[in-house]
Design an enzyme around this catalytic site. Structure first.
Site, PDB file in Angstrom:
ATOM      1  CG  PHE A 154      -1.907   1.226   1.059  1.00  0.00           C
ATOM      2  CD1 PHE A 154      -3.106   1.081   0.373  1.00  0.00           C
ATOM      3  CD2 PHE A 154      -1.578   2.486   1.535  1.00  0.00           C
ATOM      4  CE1 PHE A 154      -3.953   2.166   0.192  1.00  0.00           C
ATOM      5  CE2 PHE A 154      -2.426   3.570   1.352  1.00  0.00           C
ATOM      6  CZ  PHE A 154      -3.621   3.412   0.684  1.00  0.00           C
ATOM      7  CG  ASP A 239       5.919   4.011   1.575  1.00  0.00           C
ATOM      8  OD1 ASP A 239       5.917   4.734   2.590  1.00  0.00           O
ATOM      9  OD2 ASP A 239       4.938   3.906   0.819  1.00  0.00           O
ATOM     10  CE  LYS A 268       0.038   6.517   6.760  1.00  0.00           C
ATOM     11  NZ  LYS A 268      -1.336   6.808   6.428  1.00  0.00           N
TER      12      LYS A 268
HETATM   13  C1  LIG Z   1       3.193   2.921   3.502  1.00  0.00           C
HETATM   14  C2  LIG Z   1       2.300   4.010   3.014  1.00  0.00           C
HETATM   15  N1  LIG Z   1       2.660   4.747   1.952  1.00  0.00           N
HETATM   16  C3  LIG Z   1       1.894   5.745   1.489  1.00  0.00           C
HETATM   17  C4  LIG Z   1       0.687   6.041   2.067  1.00  0.00           C
HETATM   18  C5  LIG Z   1      -0.160   7.154   1.514  1.00  0.00           C
HETATM   19  O1  LIG Z   1      -0.169   8.245   2.362  1.00  0.00           O
HETATM   20  P1  LIG Z   1      -1.292   9.403   2.190  1.00  0.00           P
HETATM   21  O2  LIG Z   1      -2.585   8.809   2.631  1.00  0.00           O
HETATM   22  O3  LIG Z   1      -0.814  10.508   3.077  1.00  0.00           O
HETATM   23  O4  LIG Z   1      -1.293   9.785   0.754  1.00  0.00           O
HETATM   24  C6  LIG Z   1       0.256   5.300   3.173  1.00  0.00           C
HETATM   25  C7  LIG Z   1      -1.051   5.577   3.815  1.00  0.00           C
HETATM   26  O5  LIG Z   1      -1.588   4.798   4.542  1.00  0.00           O
HETATM   27  C8  LIG Z   1       1.081   4.259   3.659  1.00  0.00           C
HETATM   28  O6  LIG Z   1       0.711   3.510   4.693  1.00  0.00           O
END
Ligand SMILES: Cc1ncc(COP(=O)(O)O)c(C=O)c1O
Length: 412
Positions: A154, A239, A268
């Site tokens: 994700f 990530d 976040k």
């Molecule tokens: C690992 C990871 N990358 C990217 C994102 C996307 O972040 P955003 O919701 O701020 O676009 C998330 C959101 O849950 C995430 O858990």
């Protein structure tokens, strides 16, 4: 235009939870299925709904609230900056950005920062940077660059990002998709090795897969990814938008294996639960491929975001939050271990972060989340039968104990 009377702002503030939930349905896109609670205020680990009921927050905004709601140091930094300067755009320099970028490089051991806003934007930015690096530095033929990602990932919701998602719901109806991605099983170095070739710009993975249900790879996987990407001449993009900034008991999840990626994605919690703040932090050779006009964001690195992000990094520099996550993570782990066979079929935990698989005979993840809500505990289900726990890192042992007691009660 309809002929209805617009309620006064005061009337908005006097509606009950039920009325507010009913009012949302016709006017809000239905892309979420929230639990039936309407939050009005919060402090630390606690939130309060419009009727004054209090709940222990065991989700922490999917880790956007690692420091709790309205941490005093973060709120104070934000207030001070609101009185000075909030936005310049990157058309001009401002006096807060250098300090933020310096703190990020000091924290991560990397060299350069590309400030963005949301997590998805950081991922999109990393994809663009990796491709450009592949053409300009690695020498991949034009438009042939590939990026290898993991099954169950994700990384966000944009068209390009859902192009390499394996979640049917996240993809259905949104094609045509962006080409150039190869998907391999997570936690499988042999599969990764066979997917990497001379076109590979990067391997993009979550060091712990959060949305997949807190899936933790075997010890040595991250080291293996680092070794493989170095040996084959492609970039390792980690990530850490959800796993980073203290959540797992270390500053970064890659720290558990002492691994430094080429590009690190943060988001976040970097915004302190106040504003969206994300960043690509990378080696100089990698981020140097961007020149003026080639990428950007009106709000990325704005003064308010930079100040809040800096205050977040100052909190992390104390080490207190990482230590709390590690120590209380052991309490969480022991509490969940005691529930295996008593409504829990299995769980995965690292630091103050756990995916708990609920016995289908007891209920779905959603049903357990609703029962916990009735007990005054906020959690969120994922993938049908899993409940995710990710409290603010400020939670006390007593609060954590009461959440585990509530979980045991609703499973009984
Ligand atoms: C690992 C990871 N990358 C990217 C994102 C996307 O972040 P955003 O919701 O701020 O676009 C998330 C959101 O849950 C995430 O858990």
């Amino acid at each position: 235009m309809t002929d209805t009377v617009t309620p006064s702002p005061a009337a908005f503030g006097t509606r009950s939870s039920k009325q507010l939930i009913r009012a949302e349905a016709p006017v809000l896109a239905h892309n979420y299925h929230p639990l039936p609670v309407v939050v009005a205020r919060a402090e630390g680990t606690w939130v309060e709904d419009v009727e004054g009921r209090r709940y222990l927050d065991m989700l922490a905004g999917y880790s956007a609230l690692n420091f709790g709601h309205r941490h005093p140091a973060l709120i104070e930094a934000a207030h001070r900056q609101l009185d000075e300067l909030t936005l310049t755009s990157r058309a001009f320099h401002h006096d807060r950005l250098a300090g933020f970028a310096e703190r990020l490089t000091a924290l991560t051991g990397l060299d350069m920062v590309l400030p963005m806003n949301t997590g998805a934007e950081a991922v999109e930015s990393a994809v663009k940077v990796a491709r450009k690096w592949a053409y300009e530095v690695k020498g991949v033929a034009p438009d042939r660059a590939t990026i290898v990602v993991a099954d169950g990932n994700f990384h966000g919701r944009t068209t390009t990002i859902v192009s390499f998602s394996t979640d049917g719901t996240a993809r259905a109806g949104f094609g045509p998709f962006t080409p150039g991605f190869r998907i391999v099983p997570y936690n499988d170095l042999a599969a990764l090795e066979s997917a990497v070739d001379e076109t590979t710009a990067a391997v993009l993975i979550e060091p712990v897969q959060g949305e997949a249900g807190v899936v933790i790879p075997d010890d040595g996987y991250l080291t293996g990814v680092r070794e493989l990407t170095r040996r084959t001449g492609c970039l390792f993009i980690a990530d850490e938008i959800q796993s980073g900034l203290g959540r797992t008991g270390r500053t970064l999840a890659v720290d558990h294996e002492g691994v430094v990626p080429d590009m690190l994605l943060l988001g976040k919690a970097l915004g302190g639960g106040i504003v969206p703040v994300s960043a690509v932090v990378a080696r100089r050779e990698v981020l140097s491929v961007l020149g003026p006009g080639e990428h950007g964001s009106t709000f990325g690195g704005n003064p308010l975001a930079a100040v809040i992000g800096s205050a977040v990094l100052d909190l992390l520099a104390t080490g207190e939050f990482q230590r709390r996550a590690a120590e209380l993570g052991e309490v969480l782990d022991r509490g969940l271990a005691a529930l295996v066979g008593a409504g829990v079929t299995g769980y995965r935990a690292r630091g103050l972060w756990a995916g708990v698989d609920i016995d289908p005979a007891i209920g779905t993840g959603r049903e357990i989340s609703e029962r916990l809500l009735a007990e005054g505990v906020l959690v969120k289900d994922t993938h049908g039968s899993t409940v995710r726990l990710a409290p603010p890192l400020t939670i006390t042992e007593e609060e954590l104990g009461s959440a585990l007691t509530a979980l045991a009660k609703v499973l009984a």
